[in-house]
Design a protein around this motif. Structure first.
Motif, PDB file in Angstrom:
ATOM      1  N   ASP A  95      47.383 -33.760  22.191  1.00 41.28           N
ATOM      2  CA  ASP A  95      48.179 -34.537  23.147  1.00 41.28           C
ATOM      3  C   ASP A  95      49.675 -34.465  22.871  1.00 41.28           C
ATOM      4  O   ASP A  95      50.465 -35.060  23.612  1.00 41.28           O
ATOM      5  CB  ASP A  95      47.730 -36.006  23.139  1.00 41.28           C
ATOM      6  CG  ASP A  95      46.369 -36.200  23.783  1.00 41.28           C
ATOM      7  OD1 ASP A  95      46.084 -35.508  24.778  1.00 41.28           O
ATOM      8  OD2 ASP A  95      45.590 -37.042  23.291  1.00 41.28           O
ATOM      9  N   LEU A  96      50.080 -33.763  21.824  1.00 36.20           N
ATOM     10  CA  LEU A  96      51.507 -33.662  21.514  1.00 36.20           C
ATOM     11  C   LEU A  96      52.296 -33.014  22.651  1.00 36.20           C
ATOM     12  O   LEU A  96      53.499 -33.259  22.795  1.00 36.20           O
ATOM     13  CB  LEU A  96      51.719 -32.876  20.222  1.00 36.20           C
ATOM     14  CG  LEU A  96      51.412 -33.626  18.916  1.00 36.20           C
ATOM     15  CD1 LEU A  96      51.424 -32.655  17.735  1.00 36.20           C
ATOM     16  CD2 LEU A  96      52.427 -34.738  18.689  1.00 36.20           C
ATOM     17  N   TYR A  97      51.629 -32.206  23.480  1.00 35.30           N
ATOM     18  CA  TYR A  97      52.318 -31.591  24.615  1.00 35.30           C
ATOM     19  C   TYR A  97      52.903 -32.636  25.564  1.00 35.30           C
ATOM     20  O   TYR A  97      53.856 -32.350  26.295  1.00 35.30           O
ATOM     21  CB  TYR A  97      51.351 -30.688  25.389  1.00 35.30           C
ATOM     22  CG  TYR A  97      51.015 -29.397  24.687  1.00 35.30           C
ATOM     23  CD1 TYR A  97      51.944 -28.362  24.621  1.00 35.30           C
ATOM     24  CD2 TYR A  97      49.769 -29.211  24.084  1.00 35.30           C
ATOM     25  CE1 TYR A  97      51.630 -27.172  23.972  1.00 35.30           C
ATOM     26  CE2 TYR A  97      49.449 -28.029  23.439  1.00 35.30           C
ATOM     27  CZ  TYR A  97      50.390 -27.008  23.384  1.00 35.30           C
ATOM     28  OH  TYR A  97      50.084 -25.837  22.744  1.00 35.30           O
ATOM     29  N   ARG A  98      52.337 -33.836  25.570  1.00 35.79           N
ATOM     30  CA  ARG A  98      52.825 -34.884  26.459  1.00 35.79           C
ATOM     31  C   ARG A  98      54.264 -35.300  26.126  1.00 35.79           C
ATOM     32  O   ARG A  98      54.946 -35.915  26.949  1.00 35.79           O
ATOM     33  CB  ARG A  98      51.922 -36.119  26.382  1.00 35.79           C
ATOM     34  CG  ARG A  98      50.466 -35.860  26.759  1.00 35.79           C
ATOM     35  CD  ARG A  98      49.673 -37.157  26.773  1.00 35.79           C
ATOM     36  NE  ARG A  98      48.248 -36.945  26.883  1.00 35.79           N
ATOM     37  CZ  ARG A  98      47.587 -36.704  28.024  1.00 35.79           C
ATOM     38  NH1 ARG A  98      48.272 -36.648  29.150  1.00 35.79           N
ATOM     39  NH2 ARG A  98      46.275 -36.519  28.016  1.00 35.79           N
ATOM     40  N   LEU A  99      54.732 -34.960  24.924  1.00 33.41           N
ATOM     41  CA  LEU A  99      56.062 -35.388  24.499  1.00 33.41           C
ATOM     42  C   LEU A  99      57.180 -34.475  25.007  1.00 33.41           C
ATOM     43  O   LEU A  99      58.351 -34.829  24.932  1.00 33.41           O
ATOM     44  CB  LEU A  99      56.141 -35.435  22.964  1.00 33.41           C
ATOM     45  CG  LEU A  99      55.118 -36.298  22.240  1.00 33.41           C
ATOM     46  CD1 LEU A  99      55.346 -36.230  20.731  1.00 33.41           C
ATOM     47  CD2 LEU A  99      55.178 -37.745  22.712  1.00 33.41           C
ATOM     48  N   LEU A 139      46.883 -30.577   9.495  1.00 36.63           N
ATOM     49  CA  LEU A 139      47.665 -29.345   9.592  1.00 36.63           C
ATOM     50  C   LEU A 139      47.798 -28.882  11.043  1.00 36.63           C
ATOM     51  O   LEU A 139      48.832 -28.336  11.430  1.00 36.63           O
ATOM     52  CB  LEU A 139      47.023 -28.257   8.736  1.00 36.63           C
ATOM     53  CG  LEU A 139      47.731 -26.898   8.701  1.00 36.63           C
ATOM     54  CD1 LEU A 139      49.138 -27.030   8.146  1.00 36.63           C
ATOM     55  CD2 LEU A 139      46.922 -25.898   7.868  1.00 36.63           C
ATOM     56  N   LYS A 140      46.759 -29.092  11.860  1.00 33.95           N
ATOM     57  CA  LYS A 140      46.830 -28.714  13.275  1.00 33.95           C
ATOM     58  C   LYS A 140      47.980 -29.428  13.964  1.00 33.95           C
ATOM     59  O   LYS A 140      48.726 -28.830  14.749  1.00 33.95           O
ATOM     60  CB  LYS A 140      45.508 -29.050  13.978  1.00 33.95           C
ATOM     61  CG  LYS A 140      44.299 -28.302  13.469  1.00 33.95           C
ATOM     62  CD  LYS A 140      43.045 -28.773  14.184  1.00 33.95           C
ATOM     63  CE  LYS A 140      41.797 -28.075  13.659  1.00 33.95           C
ATOM     64  NZ  LYS A 140      40.570 -28.579  14.333  1.00 33.95           N
ATOM     65  N   ALA A 141      48.134 -30.714  13.675  1.00 32.49           N
ATOM     66  CA  ALA A 141      49.213 -31.484  14.284  1.00 32.49           C
ATOM     67  C   ALA A 141      50.573 -31.020  13.791  1.00 32.49           C
ATOM     68  O   ALA A 141      51.529 -30.911  14.562  1.00 32.49           O
ATOM     69  CB  ALA A 141      49.014 -32.974  13.984  1.00 32.49           C
ATOM     70  N   ALA A 142      50.665 -30.725  12.496  1.00 34.05           N
ATOM     71  CA  ALA A 142      51.937 -30.256  11.940  1.00 34.05           C
ATOM     72  C   ALA A 142      52.347 -28.927  12.570  1.00 34.05           C
ATOM     73  O   ALA A 142      53.520 -28.718  12.912  1.00 34.05           O
ATOM     74  CB  ALA A 142      51.820 -30.114  10.424  1.00 34.05           C
ATOM     75  N   LYS A 143      51.401 -28.018  12.734  1.00 35.63           N
ATOM     76  CA  LYS A 143      51.696 -26.722  13.331  1.00 35.63           C
ATOM     77  C   LYS A 143      52.160 -26.868  14.777  1.00 35.63           C
ATOM     78  O   LYS A 143      53.148 -26.238  15.191  1.00 35.63           O
ATOM     79  CB  LYS A 143      50.467 -25.816  13.279  1.00 35.63           C
ATOM     80  CG  LYS A 143      50.144 -25.260  11.904  1.00 35.63           C
ATOM     81  CD  LYS A 143      48.922 -24.349  11.962  1.00 35.63           C
ATOM     82  CE  LYS A 143      48.648 -23.685  10.624  1.00 35.63           C
ATOM     83  NZ  LYS A 143      47.435 -22.812  10.683  1.00 35.63           N
ATOM     84  N   LEU A 144      51.463 -27.691  15.552  1.00 38.94           N
ATOM     85  CA  LEU A 144      51.826 -27.825  16.958  1.00 38.94           C
ATOM     86  C   LEU A 144      53.162 -28.541  17.118  1.00 38.94           C
ATOM     87  O   LEU A 144      53.996 -28.135  17.940  1.00 38.94           O
ATOM     88  CB  LEU A 144      50.725 -28.577  17.715  1.00 38.94           C
ATOM     89  CG  LEU A 144      50.947 -28.726  19.232  1.00 38.94           C
ATOM     90  CD1 LEU A 144      51.248 -27.388  19.875  1.00 38.94           C
ATOM     91  CD2 LEU A 144      49.732 -29.384  19.873  1.00 38.94           C
ATOM     92  N   ALA A 145      53.390 -29.580  16.335  1.00 39.16           N
ATOM     93  CA  ALA A 145      54.680 -30.282  16.406  1.00 39.16           C
ATOM     94  C   ALA A 145      55.822 -29.338  16.061  1.00 39.16           C
ATOM     95  O   ALA A 145      56.882 -29.346  16.712  1.00 39.16           O
ATOM     96  CB  ALA A 145      54.675 -31.483  15.469  1.00 39.16           C
TER      97      ALA A 145
END
Length: 284
Positions: free
Chosen positions: A82-86, A106-112
């Motif tokens: 859901d980070l794309y929503r930002l 790690l998935k969240a860190a990579k996408l952010a």
């Protein structure tokens, strides 16, 4: 000494005066309240549990208040997509992503990082699996060209290796109660990562120093640790018996990266002045 910045739940923040504070919001109604009428002392909004609400982020992208957001991911393995929503909201305000270390973070860190968002990683006392992901996220920060925004605590720790005084991890990660004082829903000032609250509100001022002093006096590995200054017992809280063996490898990797950067800078400087860099047998 100036008072610490208070980080409070929304209901408590209504009574905050002119001293700097940040607000924890956990519902669209709370978010709208602070965006509609932000007081001058409000520094940022800490947004929790709302990343999946598409309507909230569509409205945030239209808001003109400019109040910075700190978006906290407590379950990063399930929230990261859901980070794309930002993305659209980033056009009208500063947004940082705070990721609590948990399996899959790690998935969240990579996408952010790919979205060019500043990241704050809260490591706590990582398990062996979480340490593996921390090492991978450090490698991502150090070597991936796509990473343009700071990833804390790595960013400030690397700067510290070059002599920049960024404070200890407690300060870098905004968990030193002398500078950032967190409150629970009942209005108690709470110790970081423990839920224990202060019986004496003034006791928070020396918390980090006293914590490290106790560890050294008790013969903890902090006493002889080469990373005592930047860590200050961060990884020995709340469990003082936590083994820092894996954590020390993280520090060592940052030290190696700093040394490599230092050698590269020296080589470039020598190339500009025409002075050869002597190594190995040449130096002898």
């Amino acid at each position: 000494m100036s008072p610490p910045l208070a980080i409070l739940p929304s209901a408590l923040a209504e009574r905050q005066g002119d001293e700097a504070f940040a607000v924890i919001v956990r519902s669209p109604a709370e978010l709208c309240r602070w965006l509609r009428d932000p007081p001058p002392a409000l520094q940022w909004l800490q947004i929790e549990g709302m990343l999946g609400d598409s309507d909230t982020w569509a409205e945030a992208a239209q808001d003109k208040s400019g109040i910075p957001f700190d978006v906290v991911l407590s379950q990063p393995a399930s929230e990261f997509s859901d980070l794309y929503r930002l993305v659209d909201a980033c056009a009208v305000r500063s947004i940082r992503v705070t990721i609590r270390v948990a399996p899959g973070f790690l998935k969240a860190a990579k996408l952010a990082a790919a979205l060019r968002l500043p990241v704050r990683v809260l490591p706590g006392q990582p398990t062996a699996q979480e340490l593996r992901e921390l090492n991978e996220s450090l490698e991502l920060y150090l070597h991936q060209p796509m990473v343009e925004a700071p990833v804390e605590f790595f960013h400030s720790l690397l700067a510290a290796m070059f002599g920049t005084d960024s404070g200890s991890l407690w300060t870098i990660l905004e968990e030193d109660p002398a500078e950032f004082l967190h409150y629970d829903a009942s209005g108690h000032a709470v110790l970081p990562r423990s839920g224990v609250f202060y019986s004496d509100k003034n006791s928070f001022e020396g918390f980090v120093e006293n914590h490290l002093k106790r560890l050294v006096e008790q013969g903890a590995e902090c006493a002889t640790c080469p990373w005592q200054k930047p860590c200050a017992g961060y990884f020995k809280w709340p469990d003082p018996t936590y083994s820092c063996e894996g954590v020390k490898r993280l520090f060592f990797t940052v030290r190696e990266a700093a040394d490599e950067i230092g050698r590269d800078l020296a080589s470039r400087a020598d190339a500009k002045t025409g002075v050869p860099t002597l190594t190995g047998s040449d130096a002898e």
